[in-house]
Write a protein that holds these residues in place. Structure first.
Motif, PDB file in Angstrom:
ATOM      1  N   ARG A  12      36.987 -24.195 -20.757  1.00 33.92           N
ATOM      2  CA  ARG A  12      38.114 -25.083 -21.107  1.00 33.92           C
ATOM      3  C   ARG A  12      37.619 -26.434 -21.587  1.00 33.92           C
ATOM      4  NH1 ARG A  12      40.490 -22.819 -16.648  1.00 33.92           N
ATOM      5  NH2 ARG A  12      40.028 -24.585 -15.315  1.00 33.92           N
ATOM      6  N   PHE A  13      36.554 -26.928 -20.990  1.00 36.20           N
ATOM      7  CA  PHE A  13      35.992 -28.227 -21.383  1.00 36.20           C
ATOM      8  C   PHE A  13      35.381 -28.163 -22.780  1.00 36.20           C
ATOM      9  CE2 PHE A  13      32.281 -31.084 -21.566  1.00 36.20           C
ATOM     10  CZ  PHE A  13      32.927 -32.293 -21.430  1.00 36.20           C
ATOM     11  N   SER A  17      40.720 -24.661 -28.047  1.00 37.36           N
ATOM     12  CA  SER A  17      41.644 -23.527 -28.094  1.00 37.36           C
ATOM     13  C   SER A  17      41.171 -22.467 -27.111  1.00 37.36           C
ATOM     14  CB  SER A  17      41.686 -22.958 -29.517  1.00 37.36           C
ATOM     15  OG  SER A  17      40.398 -22.504 -29.882  1.00 37.36           O
ATOM     16  N   SER A  18      41.937 -21.404 -27.044  1.00 35.91           N
ATOM     17  CA  SER A  18      41.560 -20.349 -26.106  1.00 35.91           C
ATOM     18  C   SER A  18      40.291 -19.648 -26.586  1.00 35.91           C
ATOM     19  CB  SER A  18      42.692 -19.356 -25.943  1.00 35.91           C
ATOM     20  OG  SER A  18      42.926 -18.713 -27.176  1.00 35.91           O
TER      21      SER A  18
END
Length: 187
Positions: A12-13, A17-18
């Motif tokens: 996430r860092f 985007s996913s």
């Protein structure tokens, strides 16, 4: 990287985007053991037990090309480096901790890299992503109070393709023995 955990938080860092996380669950073979002195451990270390620990460290250092001894305090780093220097010669042992001048820290790191040291006694100051080259054995004096810290320190040894990290942990009291044993069990 083995030290990046939890992996989903790191992902996430790093991405806006996913992304898809592929975690193969790497598990490396380790050579770990607790080193318990012959004399009984007490709440406070006796002179006799310290002598046994120094003697065992000298044996281990003598049977390995390079040994990293990790400790939890600057005071213990200085004491251990002094005691080992008296037994092995000052040219073969150095201390490394955050209170040393940067020049002395760098000198110790460079001497270790060049293979001039048999042993380097260090605090967490050496965990700052410093390349220290080949280390055959890591000895941890007292529990580092963290499984990850212990694994990171021991991971400094056997740092080659096909290499096996090798670590020995030395409890310094009865309570510390319980913690060190639990730490190895958790690993």
């Amino acid at each position: 990287s083995a030290t990046q955990k939890p992996i989903d938080e790191v992902a996430r860092f790093l991405t806006s985007s996913s992304c898809q996380i592929v975690d193969k669950g790497h598990r490396r073979a380790l050579d770990l053991a607790v080193e318990v002195p012959g004399s009984p451990l007490e709440a406070v270390m006796s002179h006799e037990v310290w002598q046994e620990i120094y003697g065992r460290l000298v044996e281990l250092i003598g049977s390995h090309r390079t040994t990293l001894i990790t400790v939890n305090t600057r005071r213990l780093a200085e004491r251990m480096a002094h005691q080992l220097s008296e037994r092995l010669g000052a040219e073969h042992v150095a201390a490394h901790h955050g209170s040393l001048a940067k020049e002395r820290q760098l000198n110790a790191e460079q001497r270790l890299k060049r293979g001039e040291l048999q042993a380097l006694v260090a605090t967490a100051s050496l965990e700052l992503d410093i390349d220290i080259s080949d280390v055959d054995l890591v000895c941890q004096l007292s529990s580092p109070r963290s499984i990850n810290a212990f694994l990171q320190r021991v991971g400094r040894s056997g740092h080659a393709v096909g290499g096996t990290p090798k670590g020995r942990i030395f409890p310094l009291s009865r309570d510390d023995l319980v913690e060190c044993t639990a730490l190895l069990d958790a690993v």
